[in-house]
Design a protein around this motif. Structure first.
Motif, PDB file in Angstrom:
ATOM      1  N   HIS A  24      -4.756 -30.585 -18.528  1.00  0.00           N
ATOM      2  CA  HIS A  24      -3.506 -30.667 -17.475  1.00  0.00           C
ATOM      3  C   HIS A  24      -2.362 -31.401 -17.928  1.00  0.00           C
ATOM      4  O   HIS A  24      -1.273 -30.847 -17.492  1.00  0.00           O
ATOM      5  CB  HIS A  24      -4.228 -30.953 -16.198  1.00  0.00           C
ATOM      6  CG  HIS A  24      -3.465 -31.089 -14.892  1.00  0.00           C
ATOM      7  ND1 HIS A  24      -2.799 -29.590 -14.430  1.00  0.00           N
ATOM      8  CD2 HIS A  24      -2.851 -32.050 -14.360  1.00  0.00           C
ATOM      9  CE1 HIS A  24      -2.357 -29.994 -13.373  1.00  0.00           C
ATOM     10  NE2 HIS A  24      -2.279 -31.396 -12.931  1.00  0.00           N
ATOM     11  N   SER A  38      -2.980 -26.418 -19.249  1.00  0.00           N
ATOM     12  CA  SER A  38      -3.411 -25.636 -17.720  1.00  0.00           C
ATOM     13  C   SER A  38      -2.175 -25.053 -17.061  1.00  0.00           C
ATOM     14  O   SER A  38      -2.205 -23.717 -16.642  1.00  0.00           O
ATOM     15  CB  SER A  38      -4.041 -26.852 -16.820  1.00  0.00           C
ATOM     16  OG  SER A  38      -5.308 -27.080 -17.411  1.00  0.00           O
ATOM     17  N   SER A  39      -0.969 -25.921 -17.181  1.00  0.00           N
ATOM     18  CA  SER A  39       0.125 -25.327 -16.452  1.00  0.00           C
ATOM     19  C   SER A  39       0.652 -23.837 -17.206  1.00  0.00           C
ATOM     20  O   SER A  39       0.986 -22.946 -16.331  1.00  0.00           O
ATOM     21  CB  SER A  39       1.288 -26.271 -16.542  1.00  0.00           C
ATOM     22  OG  SER A  39       1.018 -27.514 -15.737  1.00  0.00           O
ATOM     23  N   SER A  58       4.796 -29.847 -18.832  1.00  0.00           N
ATOM     24  CA  SER A  58       3.738 -29.583 -17.703  1.00  0.00           C
ATOM     25  C   SER A  58       4.627 -29.417 -16.277  1.00  0.00           C
ATOM     26  O   SER A  58       4.576 -28.491 -15.764  1.00  0.00           O
ATOM     27  CB  SER A  58       2.796 -30.547 -17.303  1.00  0.00           C
ATOM     28  OG  SER A  58       1.763 -30.255 -16.127  1.00  0.00           O
ATOM     29  N   SER A 106       5.019 -25.585 -14.831  1.00  0.00           N
ATOM     30  CA  SER A 106       4.638 -25.521 -13.160  1.00  0.00           C
ATOM     31  C   SER A 106       5.757 -25.192 -12.467  1.00  0.00           C
ATOM     32  O   SER A 106       5.621 -24.410 -11.409  1.00  0.00           O
ATOM     33  CB  SER A 106       4.135 -26.950 -12.707  1.00  0.00           C
ATOM     34  OG  SER A 106       3.069 -27.491 -13.477  1.00  0.00           O
ATOM     35  N   THR A 116      -9.130 -23.427 -22.417  1.00  0.00           N
ATOM     36  CA  THR A 116      -8.383 -23.667 -21.286  1.00  0.00           C
ATOM     37  C   THR A 116      -7.815 -22.206 -20.550  1.00  0.00           C
ATOM     38  O   THR A 116      -8.055 -22.100 -19.224  1.00  0.00           O
ATOM     39  CB  THR A 116      -7.320 -24.745 -21.464  1.00  0.00           C
ATOM     40  OG1 THR A 116      -7.461 -25.784 -21.899  1.00  0.00           O
ATOM     41  CG2 THR A 116      -6.496 -24.967 -19.985  1.00  0.00           C
ATOM     42  N   ILE A 167      -6.489 -23.798 -11.590  1.00  0.00           N
ATOM     43  CA  ILE A 167      -6.340 -24.943 -12.112  1.00  0.00           C
ATOM     44  C   ILE A 167      -7.177 -26.072 -11.498  1.00  0.00           C
ATOM     45  O   ILE A 167      -7.302 -26.190 -10.353  1.00  0.00           O
ATOM     46  CB  ILE A 167      -5.075 -25.559 -12.054  1.00  0.00           C
ATOM     47  CG1 ILE A 167      -3.794 -24.714 -12.637  1.00  0.00           C
ATOM     48  CG2 ILE A 167      -4.829 -26.853 -12.361  1.00  0.00           C
ATOM     49  CD1 ILE A 167      -2.403 -24.928 -12.478  1.00  0.00           C
ATOM     50  N   SER A 210      -8.458 -29.896 -12.200  1.00  0.00           N
ATOM     51  CA  SER A 210      -8.047 -31.050 -12.725  1.00  0.00           C
ATOM     52  C   SER A 210      -8.789 -32.020 -12.818  1.00  0.00           C
ATOM     53  O   SER A 210      -9.881 -32.074 -12.185  1.00  0.00           O
ATOM     54  CB  SER A 210      -6.749 -31.658 -12.181  1.00  0.00           C
ATOM     55  OG  SER A 210      -6.942 -31.868 -10.896  1.00  0.00           O
TER      56      SER A 210
END
Length: 353
Positions: free
Chosen positions: A111, A116-117, A177, A181, A268, A277, A279
């Motif tokens: 993250h 992850s983003s 990130s 996002s 991921t 997502i 976290s």
């Protein structure tokens, strides 16, 4: 904070009990998964859960004394859900442990590094803009491509800003990130308003959409990438000592770090594609494992995978029983747990140093 810090102290004695720890965590995971199938808005006795699963696995001698509704809840709804939770928990924990080694920063996780983003952005594009042009493989494929693109952007930005050392690489990942996002939020804003509510819930994390047909993708990623990481556990140990020391041991530090980033992107992407997502799992679990058994990645990786699987299955159980019959997004549960964990960690570190 050095990974070797965790090797010292009385907990180091637990190292010699590694086979027992692995066996205990494996049994704990199986037990947690069984309970996870049993609990929910409609509670089902454990003996019924056993019989339903055994019947579907070919035990024809078992007498069917349960309703078709319970059969569907156990086999079609909850069992794929807990298996997916275990796979994703193991995947995120492995990613967190590996990234913390190659960046030499115990705050690194998928993250914070923007992986992850990126995966979420790819999945959003698939869900709201491109459509399922490759069937079920569309979302995981675009999620992986998004994670890989975000990873490449982090590496390129770090090189452009001359931030190639481990600590500044994490800061670069945090910046990327935020950017990715924001792009994901823009993609949601420009998408079909009738579908955005589903994507927003999915971005908060959850396992409610799990199906048997979904499981092969994250499971294959976990097996392939997990084997690679565990096979290279000694290299990860060397990376925790710094690039120069790793180079003296014959490891191309920069190349190996890049490969680990790609492996992390694959794990991921496969996880985010089917759960959204989630976290803090990759951040918390390796900390706990290193604290218990030390920093040797030959132990950290398998134990992190098992502990992460247990944690996420447990978190999903909580998400189902807090406000029944609705599911609380699992990202809320892991976020609360992660925040409390690091408050305690800061307090402990304050006492030590």
């Amino acid at each position: 904070m050095s990974h070797r810090h965790f090797v010292k102290g009385p907990r180091h004695a637990l190292i010699h009990a590694l086979p027992l720890l692995v066996a205990g965590l494996t049994l704990g995971l199986l037990g947690m998964m069984l309970v996870g199938v049993s609990v929910g808005a409609a509670s089902i006795p454990l003996d019924t859960v056993w019989k339903v699963i055994a019947r579907h696995l070919g035990a024809t001698s078992i007498v069917v004394d349960w309703s078709a509704g319970r059969d569907a809840i156990v086999w079609e709804v909850r069992l794929p859900r807990v298996i997916l939770g275990a796979v994703i928990g193991a995947s995120l924990s492995l990613v967190g442990a590996a990234l913390q080694a190659v960046t030499r920063n115990t705050l690194a996780d998928p993250h914070l590094l923007g992986i992850s983003s990126g995966a979420a952005f790819g999945a959003i594009i698939a869900l709201l803009h491109t459509g399922m042009f490759l069937g079920l493989a569309t979302v995981p494929l675009l999620a992986f491509l998004g994670a890989l693109a975000s990873t490449a952007l982090v590496v390129a930005t770090a090189r452009f800003a001359h931030a190639t050392n481990a600590s500044r690489l994490v800061l670069t990942g945090v910046a990327i990130s935020f950017v990715v996002s924001s792009l994901g939020s823009l993609a949601i804003f420009l998408g079909d308003p009738r579908a955005t509510h589903m994507v927003v819930f999915w971005m908060l994390g959850g396992l409610g959409l799990a199906q048997w047909t979904h499981l092969p993708y994250p499971l294959a990623a976990l097996v392939v990438c997990g084997i690679y990481l565990m096979f290279n556990a000694r290299r990860l140990n060397a990376m925790t000592l710094g690039d120069e020391n790793a180079t003296t041991l014959g490891i191309s530090a920069e190349r190996f770090r890049l490969v680990v980033f790609v492996v992390s992107a694959l794990l991921t992407g496969a996880a985010v594609a089917f759960s959204g997502i989630i976290s803090f799992v990759g951040l918390m679990v390796p900390h706990v494992v290193r604290f218990a058994v030390g920093g040797d990645y030959r132990r950290v990786l398998p134990l992190s995978a098992l502990a992460g699987a247990i944690f996420l299955v447990g978190a999903d159980m909580v998400s189902r029983i807090v406000i029944p019959p609705q599911d609380l997004p699992i990202g809320i549960i892991t976020g609360l747990a992660g925040g409390l964990f690091f408050i305690g960690l800061m307090r402990t570190n304050g006492r030590i140093g």
